[in-house]
Design an enzyme around this catalytic site. Structure first.
Site, PDB file in Angstrom:
ATOM      1  N   CYS A 382       0.400  -1.709  10.107  1.00 49.57           N
ATOM      2  CA  CYS A 382       0.375  -0.835  11.281  1.00 49.57           C
ATOM      3  C   CYS A 382       0.388  -1.649  12.586  1.00 49.57           C
ATOM      4  CB  CYS A 382      -0.810   0.117  11.179  1.00 49.57           C
ATOM      5  SG  CYS A 382      -0.507   1.623  12.124  1.00 49.57           S
ATOM      6  N   HIS A 511      -0.029   2.852   6.067  1.00 51.18           N
ATOM      7  CA  HIS A 511      -1.222   2.205   5.489  1.00 51.18           C
ATOM      8  C   HIS A 511      -1.175   2.372   3.972  1.00 51.18           C
ATOM      9  CE1 HIS A 511      -3.603   1.583   9.224  1.00 51.18           C
ATOM     10  NE2 HIS A 511      -2.877   2.593   9.645  1.00 51.18           N
ATOM     11  N   GLU A 513      -2.609   0.921   1.753  1.00 48.70           N
ATOM     12  CA  GLU A 513      -3.928   0.722   1.113  1.00 48.70           C
ATOM     13  C   GLU A 513      -4.602   2.044   0.763  1.00 48.70           C
ATOM     14  OE1 GLU A 513      -3.086  -0.306   4.130  1.00 48.70           O
ATOM     15  OE2 GLU A 513      -4.526   0.338   5.639  1.00 48.70           O
TER      16      GLU A 513
END
Ligand code: GLN
Length: 537
Positions: A382, A511, A513
């Site tokens: 990001c 993102h 993750e």
């Protein structure tokens, strides 16, 4: 008919209630039950979106764009399911709804009061989330005895009273072992039990978090004090790998005892997939450096600000049989002393972390430049990707003063900027829940490195940002070797970036993750670590 498991904490916050809740949920899921989790956050904020990460750790983003406390991440990572944002209840949401209903005349002339109306609203929300599931776990943030927890504890009590055989409650306490004594103390736990009792709740299980396992002597002491059988006092010592906790609980028969308490007949759990992952030989070694802003509260640092990225890296490393070492370097430290860049040389790969605001940004940009020029593996998440675009614009394309308008609104080269919709929102100062949030698709260029990570053309990842690569600069940047190898299907948003003449220089506006799970790591992080291994060899 659904059952409830209420989880609340005593002694200190941050004791690991989220992981305990996720572990109990996983034990029930492994027994073939359909499980969901509700997180109560007793603060007045509507959600965690406007809070800085040093308040409660990282902000978690759901598929449907909710910005929620980091515990939600543990639930999704352990259970491998997507939870809706409606499963997060804050005091702010509860009162907002009640006030709106009162203004709309929905209380039909009644006095609107804490009892019953606030409790009714909380119960209605929990029941809605539980619908369609066998078991709904409800975790309350904070610690029993906090004033702001009281309405939720009252609501649990009322819900449990409706059908006592359909619910059970779990108190998570902390047993400190002060250095100067060298002995584990039960007194703070005794006080926590007293506080729960004062609210009219008798816990069925007590989970004892501590550095070492709790011995029989102390279990008996807590049992005597709390009138709970010693076998229902569960030991939960610190462990190296949090995903071993459900198995540690299984050894103490907690899964069996919870299902029995709820009157559920279930199949035997099969943990072979987890066991295989936990037993994996970690024969290779990687050092990954994380470039962050210096996250401090007072004199202490909070790596919890990046818990999902740490977890995603660990999932991928475990999957690849890699023993992962994480090192930290702050942008501010690089700004103070550029010689710090040398530390990056000791890493096998570097992740430049997400963020907001100007702290440490020029240091991060210097780190990115060093990684680009020295052909070292770089991953930008990001803000990390946005700053890579800024660095490339300044140092390769010669666009002087290039910047993000987040930091330099008047820059003559706004390579990172808001698209018009976000510009309008900012003018109105409407900050809550207005970023580009939740899951969005991207289409990847087939011969790109990032495509090789995912192995598919269309990928969905979660987002949380306001700024974007400025479409007006795409051609100029690509002309010099930057490659926006993934874009939104309509071509409007840049989603992924890589560098043509570099072995591994990748970034994403998303993102990934947030979608990494213990049993199913993120292809993006796994691809990056694989490349780091290759380059190391
Ligand atoms: N501050 C940047 C933005 O809002 C990046 C946010 C992030 O890293 N999540 O676009």
């Amino acid at each position: 008919m659904h059952k409830y498991v209420f989880v609340f904490g005593g002694v200190i916050s941050g004791v690991g209630k989220g992981v305990v809740t996720a572990s109990i949920a996983a034990m029930l899921q492994k027994r073939g039950l359909k499980v969901t989790v509700v997180k109560i956050d007793p603060y007045i904020n509507i959600d965690a979106g406007t809070m800085r990460p040093t308040e409660h750790g990282e902000v978690w983003v759901t598929e449907d764009g909710g910005e929620i406390d980091q515990d939600f991440g543990h639930y999704e990572r352990f259970l491998n399911i997507n939870l809706p944002k409606a499963n997060n209840i804050t005091t702010g949401q509860v009162y907002k709804k009640i006030i709106e209903d009162e203004r709309a005349g929905k209380y039909l002339g009644k006095t609107v009061q804490f009892i019953p109306h606030v409790l009714d609203q909380i119960i209605e929300r929990i029941e809605k989330s539980a619908k369609g599931f066998d078991v709904c776990l409800v975790e309350s943030g904070g610690v029993v005895g906090d004033y702001e927890n009281i309405p939720f504890m009252f609501a649990f009590r009322r819900l449990a009273l409706k059908k006592p055989e359909d619910s059970c409650s779990v108190l998570v306490v902390y047993l400190p072992t002060p250095n100067h004594l060298g002995e584990m103390k039960t007194k703070p736990a005794q006080h926590a039990i007293k506080s729960v009792r004062e609210l009219g709740i008798n816990p069925d299980f007590i989970i004892c978090r501590s550095e070492q396992a709790v011995d029989e002597l102390r279990k008996q002491k807590i049992a005597d004090y709390s009138n709970i059988l010693p076998e229902n006092i569960i030991s939960s010592p610190n462990v190296k790998n949090i995903y071993s906790i459900p198995l540690l609980f299984e050894k103490q028969d907690l899964g069996k005892k919870v299902t029995e308490k709820l009157g559920l007949k279930t199949c035997e759990p099969d943990w072979s997939d987890w066991q295989a992952l936990l037993n994996k030989k970690l024969s290779k070694k990687l050092v990954i450096s994380l470039v962050s802003k210096y996250y401090k509260t007072g004199d202490f640092e909070l790596p919890d600000s990046y818990v999902s990225i740490i977890q995603a890296l660990k999932h991928s490393a475990n999957h690849l049989g890699v023993n992962l070492e994480l090192t930290w370097i702050s942008g501010e430290k690089i700004e103070e002393n550029p010689k710090k860049l040398k530390e990056l040389d000791e890493a096998d790969g570097v992740v430049v972390l997400p963020g907001f605001g100007g702290k440490g940004v020029e240091g991060k940009i210097k780190a990115i430049q060093w990684l680009r020029e020295n052909n070292k593996p770089f991953l930008g998440i990001c803000y990390g990707m946005q700053l890579a675009v800024v660095e490339f614009a300044r140092n390769v394309c010669g666009l002087s003063g290039a910047h993000s308008t987040e930091l330099s609104p008047g820059t003559k080269n706004p390579v990172i900027n808001t698209l018009p919709e976000q510009g309008e929102i900012l003018k109105k100062c409407a900050y809550g829940a207005t970023m580009r949030l939740g899951s969005h698709p991207a289409r990847l260029d087939k011969n790109s490195l990032i495509y090789s990570f995912y192995g598919s053309e269309t990928v969905w990842e979660r987002h949380r940002h306001r700024y974007e690569v400025n479409p007006e600069y795409v051609e100029k940047l690509e002309g010099k070797g930057l490659w926006f190898s993934g874009k939104s299907p309509d071509g409007k948003f840049v989603e992924f970036m890589e560098l043509r003449n570099h072995p591994c220089f990748v970034g994403t506006q998303a993102h990934p993750e947030y979608k990494s799970r213990f049993t199913q790591p993120s292809p993006f992080y796994t691809g990056f670590l694989k490349k780091c291994l290759e380059m190391k060899d």
